[in-house]
Design a protein around this motif. Structure first.
Motif, PDB file in Angstrom:
ATOM      1  N   MET B   1      44.893  24.257  45.489  1.00 42.27           N
ATOM      2  CA  MET B   1      43.634  23.606  45.117  1.00 42.27           C
ATOM      3  C   MET B   1      42.659  23.551  46.292  1.00 42.27           C
ATOM      4  SD  MET B   1      42.754  22.545  42.179  1.00 42.27           S
ATOM      5  CE  MET B   1      43.414  23.716  41.043  1.00 42.27           C
ATOM      6  N   LYS B   2      43.221  23.566  47.500  1.00 42.03           N
ATOM      7  CA  LYS B   2      42.352  23.448  48.678  1.00 42.03           C
ATOM      8  C   LYS B   2      41.412  24.652  48.791  1.00 42.03           C
ATOM      9  CE  LYS B   2      44.061  20.504  52.429  1.00 42.03           C
ATOM     10  NZ  LYS B   2      44.916  20.473  53.628  1.00 42.03           N
ATOM     11  N   TYR B   3      41.960  25.821  48.629  1.00 41.80           N
ATOM     12  CA  TYR B   3      41.138  27.034  48.731  1.00 41.80           C
ATOM     13  C   TYR B   3      41.203  27.778  47.410  1.00 41.80           C
ATOM     14  CZ  TYR B   3      41.886  25.896  53.610  1.00 41.80           C
ATOM     15  OH  TYR B   3      41.966  25.240  54.804  1.00 41.80           O
ATOM     16  N   PRO B   4      40.666  27.155  46.348  1.00 44.07           N
ATOM     17  CA  PRO B   4      40.850  27.764  45.028  1.00 44.07           C
ATOM     18  C   PRO B   4      40.246  29.156  44.945  1.00 44.07           C
ATOM     19  CG  PRO B   4      39.245  25.959  44.928  1.00 44.07           C
ATOM     20  CD  PRO B   4      39.824  25.962  46.299  1.00 44.07           C
ATOM     21  N   LEU B   5      39.074  29.327  45.563  1.00 36.86           N
ATOM     22  CA  LEU B   5      38.406  30.620  45.435  1.00 36.86           C
ATOM     23  C   LEU B   5      39.238  31.719  46.088  1.00 36.86           C
ATOM     24  CD1 LEU B   5      35.802  31.889  44.324  1.00 36.86           C
ATOM     25  CD2 LEU B   5      34.942  31.849  46.656  1.00 36.86           C
ATOM     26  N   ILE B   6      39.654  31.440  47.314  1.00 32.70           N
ATOM     27  CA  ILE B   6      40.394  32.464  48.047  1.00 32.70           C
ATOM     28  C   ILE B   6      41.700  32.776  47.351  1.00 32.70           C
ATOM     29  CG2 ILE B   6      41.609  32.949  50.205  1.00 32.70           C
ATOM     30  CD1 ILE B   6      39.403  31.253  51.591  1.00 32.70           C
ATOM     31  N   SER B   7      42.444  31.745  46.951  1.00 30.95           N
ATOM     32  CA  SER B   7      43.734  32.021  46.341  1.00 30.95           C
ATOM     33  C   SER B   7      43.567  32.715  44.997  1.00 30.95           C
ATOM     34  CB  SER B   7      44.530  30.731  46.173  1.00 30.95           C
ATOM     35  OG  SER B   7      43.849  29.865  45.304  1.00 30.95           O
ATOM     36  N   SER B   8      42.503  32.335  44.232  1.00 29.18           N
ATOM     37  CA  SER B   8      42.279  32.982  42.947  1.00 29.18           C
ATOM     38  C   SER B   8      41.910  34.442  43.131  1.00 29.18           C
ATOM     39  CB  SER B   8      41.176  32.271  42.170  1.00 29.18           C
ATOM     40  OG  SER B   8      41.668  31.043  41.715  1.00 29.18           O
ATOM     41  N   ALA B  12      43.807  37.638  41.691  1.00 28.97           N
ATOM     42  CA  ALA B  12      43.165  38.696  40.912  1.00 28.97           C
ATOM     43  C   ALA B  12      43.509  40.064  41.477  1.00 28.97           C
ATOM     44  CB  ALA B  12      41.651  38.491  40.898  1.00 28.97           C
ATOM     45  N   ARG B  13      43.411  40.178  42.801  1.00 17.93           N
ATOM     46  CA  ARG B  13      43.695  41.483  43.418  1.00 17.93           C
ATOM     47  C   ARG B  13      45.144  41.880  43.258  1.00 17.93           C
ATOM     48  NH1 ARG B  13      39.197  41.260  47.966  1.00 17.93           N
ATOM     49  NH2 ARG B  13      37.626  41.080  46.342  1.00 17.93           N
ATOM     50  N   LEU B  14      46.035  40.898  43.440  1.00 21.03           N
ATOM     51  CA  LEU B  14      47.458  41.220  43.308  1.00 21.03           C
ATOM     52  C   LEU B  14      47.789  41.621  41.874  1.00 21.03           C
ATOM     53  CD1 LEU B  14      49.195  38.506  45.527  1.00 21.03           C
ATOM     54  CD2 LEU B  14      49.004  40.968  45.946  1.00 21.03           C
ATOM     55  N   THR B  15      47.089  40.996  40.916  1.00 17.78           N
ATOM     56  CA  THR B  15      47.374  41.321  39.513  1.00 17.78           C
ATOM     57  C   THR B  15      46.884  42.705  39.153  1.00 17.78           C
ATOM     58  OG1 THR B  15      46.989  38.990  39.084  1.00 17.78           O
ATOM     59  CG2 THR B  15      47.199  40.419  37.168  1.00 17.78           C
ATOM     60  N   ILE B  16      45.722  43.066  39.664  1.00 16.86           N
ATOM     61  CA  ILE B  16      45.150  44.363  39.289  1.00 16.86           C
ATOM     62  C   ILE B  16      45.838  45.504  40.054  1.00 16.86           C
ATOM     63  CG2 ILE B  16      43.240  44.555  40.961  1.00 16.86           C
ATOM     64  CD1 ILE B  16      42.912  45.161  37.201  1.00 16.86           C
ATOM     65  N   LEU B  17      46.456  45.150  41.193  1.00 18.07           N
ATOM     66  CA  LEU B  17      47.047  46.186  42.050  1.00 18.07           C
ATOM     67  C   LEU B  17      47.983  47.150  41.314  1.00 18.07           C
ATOM     68  CD1 LEU B  17      47.052  47.226  44.994  1.00 18.07           C
ATOM     69  CD2 LEU B  17      49.131  45.857  45.329  1.00 18.07           C
ATOM     70  N   PRO B  18      48.969  46.632  40.546  1.00 16.26           N
ATOM     71  CA  PRO B  18      49.854  47.581  39.857  1.00 16.26           C
ATOM     72  C   PRO B  18      49.095  48.537  38.932  1.00 16.26           C
ATOM     73  CG  PRO B  18      50.400  45.300  39.289  1.00 16.26           C
ATOM     74  CD  PRO B  18      49.388  45.243  40.363  1.00 16.26           C
ATOM     75  N   PHE B  19      48.032  48.044  38.304  1.00 14.78           N
ATOM     76  CA  PHE B  19      47.286  48.910  37.391  1.00 14.78           C
ATOM     77  C   PHE B  19      46.511  49.975  38.155  1.00 14.78           C
ATOM     78  CE2 PHE B  19      47.805  44.896  35.089  1.00 14.78           C
ATOM     79  CZ  PHE B  19      48.520  45.372  34.004  1.00 14.78           C
ATOM     80  N   VAL B  20      46.003  49.592  39.327  1.00 13.63           N
ATOM     81  CA  VAL B  20      45.328  50.583  40.164  1.00 13.63           C
ATOM     82  C   VAL B  20      46.335  51.657  40.584  1.00 13.63           C
ATOM     83  CG1 VAL B  20      44.105  50.956  42.341  1.00 13.63           C
ATOM     84  CG2 VAL B  20      43.609  48.924  40.968  1.00 13.63           C
ATOM     85  N   VAL B  21      47.528  51.199  40.972  1.00 10.59           N
ATOM     86  CA  VAL B  21      48.561  52.145  41.387  1.00 10.59           C
ATOM     87  C   VAL B  21      48.908  53.084  40.233  1.00 10.59           C
ATOM     88  CG1 VAL B  21      50.971  52.372  42.109  1.00 10.59           C
ATOM     89  CG2 VAL B  21      49.505  50.628  43.162  1.00 10.59           C
ATOM     90  N   ILE B  22      49.079  52.524  39.036  1.00 15.72           N
ATOM     91  CA  ILE B  22      49.409  53.347  37.866  1.00 15.72           C
ATOM     92  C   ILE B  22      48.290  54.347  37.590  1.00 15.72           C
ATOM     93  CG2 ILE B  22      49.592  53.283  35.343  1.00 15.72           C
ATOM     94  CD1 ILE B  22      51.335  50.841  35.588  1.00 15.72           C
ATOM     95  N   ALA B  23      47.047  53.860  37.586  1.00 16.07           N
ATOM     96  CA  ALA B  23      45.918  54.751  37.272  1.00 16.07           C
ATOM     97  C   ALA B  23      45.857  55.898  38.270  1.00 16.07           C
ATOM     98  CB  ALA B  23      44.612  53.963  37.270  1.00 16.07           C
TER      99      ALA B  23
END
Lengths: 299, 294
Positions: B1-8, B12-23
């Protein structure tokens, strides 16, 4: 009122007959086309209900003398595909086994990609989206051999997780596209408000956006159910012997089985394979057309 | 909660990473790998023995490939134009404020829900000379009636075209109908006042308005031309002989049964180039439009 009517009647008469002739022509065209479109389904259905002697009499269009469902039972449970004689039921369950997880994984993947592309811009997002769109157009033939090699390296080739992953990969372009388009039409205030309220990356997605996604989820489900169920090539190559989908099994029963052909059994198997997408089609009604329109955006 | 923007953002990047790798792996890596293999002498196993354009030379000296290409052209031209014309006519006739509109729409579109395998098998059964249409007409009394296109080398490909049109024209109808419903009613009023015959309005006013829809339909149809595999396998198996072979089947047969990877990949590369060529006008239009808008 009566005056105008009586005076205008003679002049109205002529155009009326012309219009009705036109109308007749319109309906005639539509009805003839309907018959053309319904013909194969009708023939498949009545052939499946006939006995082999009746089929050999050579009138493919005639109504069955008696409704005989033996062919259906045989098609479902004992028809042979060259070596095995287990009917299309095995393929049916394989297709279900493939469909359910593939549906879930591919739609969730597309939704997440669409979500990230709409609200969490990252470096190279445009390029990523471009590559994904390009993926929709690449012929499978230009991908399959390297994919077989990669899948084999990870022990996924010819396995259930393998074929699920394949459907997810090939579903990614269209799923990402429709979810991205859908999310970009939502007012961005929703996203901002959720962020101000302290929702994180997953919080926004699961608690705010996903509940608002019902229309596009329905479209996605229709597209993927018909797409995955009707797939032949991917299942044939990546499914392996254990997970052969219904379309592959059907083709094996009809085109590679040895001995005398049992057309009624073949047609019963064909109809059984067509049933799932047909049910989806008839129950989804206008949503199916929406799905097509959404799919057409990629073109 | 302290750094919501940074952690979010990180999430987001970690979630999209596998899809970028697949693409990148699948849609870029695998394509390049396929193209690279087409320049090697790979047979049963891939190797990196560079042979230049040898595979392409061999490919275009293979009768079966030439027949496949020819069939793709025949199929492409007839299937695309046939589906467009039938789909357009269906849409126009449905758009005449007919009763039971939803019935007609449902009937015309249902084949699109069926797989090409089912489509191919249904038409194969109807068109087989021994017990299908030909036999029916003969039994009915016209004993010299012959309709054996399905098993005739010169005509078999047209039966595949026919079945494919049956499957796809509903899609064109649905797209065109949506387009027709979007036409400004004022246009109809204006032409009615001027006394222009309806067919001329369609030909000179409506069809140009439907341009983008027609364009989309052509792209969608031509993609299924290049990908066309299932319907041929189910309906004719490429036969009689090699009469209905198509490139998609040529590549898979050489890959999976004949263990000739280099030749198969050369064929796949030609297919890829065909798709790119088919897409080029679309990309061009899109690019020009983008440039004009912004």
């Amino acid at each position: 009122m009566t005056m105008t009517q009586s005076t205008s009647t003679p002049s109205l008469k002529k155009p009326r007959t012309i219009i009705s002739k036109e109308r007749i022509a319109i309906y005639l065209f539509l009805i003839i086309c309907s018959l053309f479109f319904l013909l194969p389904l009708y023939i498949v259905l009545i052939t499946s209900l006939k006995t082999m002697p009746e089929i050999r009499m050579g009138n493919i269009m005639s109504w069955p003398e008696t409704w005989n469902t033996d062919a259906w039972v045989k098609a479902w449970s004992t028809a042979c595909t060259g070596l095995q004689c287990e009917g299309v039921s095995v393929g049916f369950w394989n297709s279900i086994k493939i469909l359910i997880p593939s549906l879930f994984v591919s739609i969730l993947s597309g939704a997440i990609c669409g979500y990230v592309l709409s609200y969490w811009r990252f470096k190279g997002a445009e390029l990523f989206f471009g590559i994904i769109l390009f993926g929709a157009f690449i012929p499978y033939q230009a991908l399959i051999y390297p994919m077989i090699k990669i899948f084999a390296t990870f022990g996924l080739y010819g396995t259930l997780p393998g074929i699920i992953l394949v459907h997810t990969i090939f579903g990614l372009p269209i799923m990402t596209l429709i979810f991205r388009n859908y999310y970009s039409t939502l007012p961005s205030e929703i996203f901002k408000a959720a962020r101000v309220d302290g929702a994180g990356f997953f919080g926004v997605f699961f608690h705010v956006l996903l509940p608002m996604s019902t229309p596009i989820l329905i479209v996605a489900v229709i597209l993927q159910v018909t797409g995955i169920w009707n797939d032949f090539l991917l299942g044939l190559i990546f499914g392996g012997r254990e997970n052969m989908p219904m379309t592959v099994q059907l083709n094996n029963i009809v085109n590679t089985a040895r001995g005398a052909k049992e057309y009624n059994v073949n047609m019963a198997a064909t109809f059984l394979t067509a049933m799932v997408p047909l049910l989806v089609y008839f129950f989804s009604g206008r949503w199916f057309v929406r799905g097509i329109a959404a799919g057409a955006v990629k073109g | 909660m302290k750094y919501p923007l940074i952690s979010s953002r990180l999430a987001a990047r970690l979630t999209i990473l596998p899809f970028v790798v697949i693409a990148l792996t699948i849609f870029v890596g695998c394509v390049l790998w396929s193209v690279q293999l087409s320049f090697t002498s790979s047979k049963l196993l891939p190797n990196s023995d560079f042979v230049g354009l040898d595979q392409y030379i061999r490919l275009f000296n293979t009768t079966r490939w030439i027949v496949s290409l020819k069939n793709m052209v025949i199929f492409g031209v007839l299937f695309t134009s046939g589906s467009l014309i039938l789909g357009f006519l269906l849409a126009v006739f449905i758009d005449q404020k007919v009763r039971a509109e939803s019935f007609f729409r449902t009937v015309f579109l249902y084949p699109h829900a069926l797989s090409f395998v089912v489509t191919g098998l249904a038409w194969q059964w109807f068109l087989n000379p021994a017990l299908g249409l030909q036999e029916m007409v003969r039994v009915a009394g016209w004993e010299s009636f012959t309709f054996d296109w399905l098993v005739n080398r010169d005509f078999a490909i047209y039966t595949v075209v026919f079945a494919a049109i049956w499957q796809a024209s509903g899609l064109v109808m649905a797209l065109m109908l949506a387009g027709l419903r979007g036409v400004d009613p004022e246009i109809w009023k204006a032409t009615k006042i001027d006394g222009v015959p309806t067919w001329r309005v369609y030909l000179h006013v409506i069809i140009p308005i439907l341009g983008p829809v027609i364009f989309t339909s052509v792209i969608l149809l031509s993609l299924s031309v290049v990908k066309g595999y299932d319907i041929v396998v189910a309906m004719t198996g490429g036969g009689p002989g090699i009469a209905t072979e198509v490139p998609a089947k040529f590549v898979l047969d050489h890959l999976l049964q004949r263990a000739n990877i280099g030749l198969a990949m050369a064929g796949a590369t030609v297919m890829l180039l065909t798709v790119i060529a088919a897409l080029a006008p679309w990309l061009y239009v899109k690019h020009v439009k983008k440039g004009a808008n912004g």
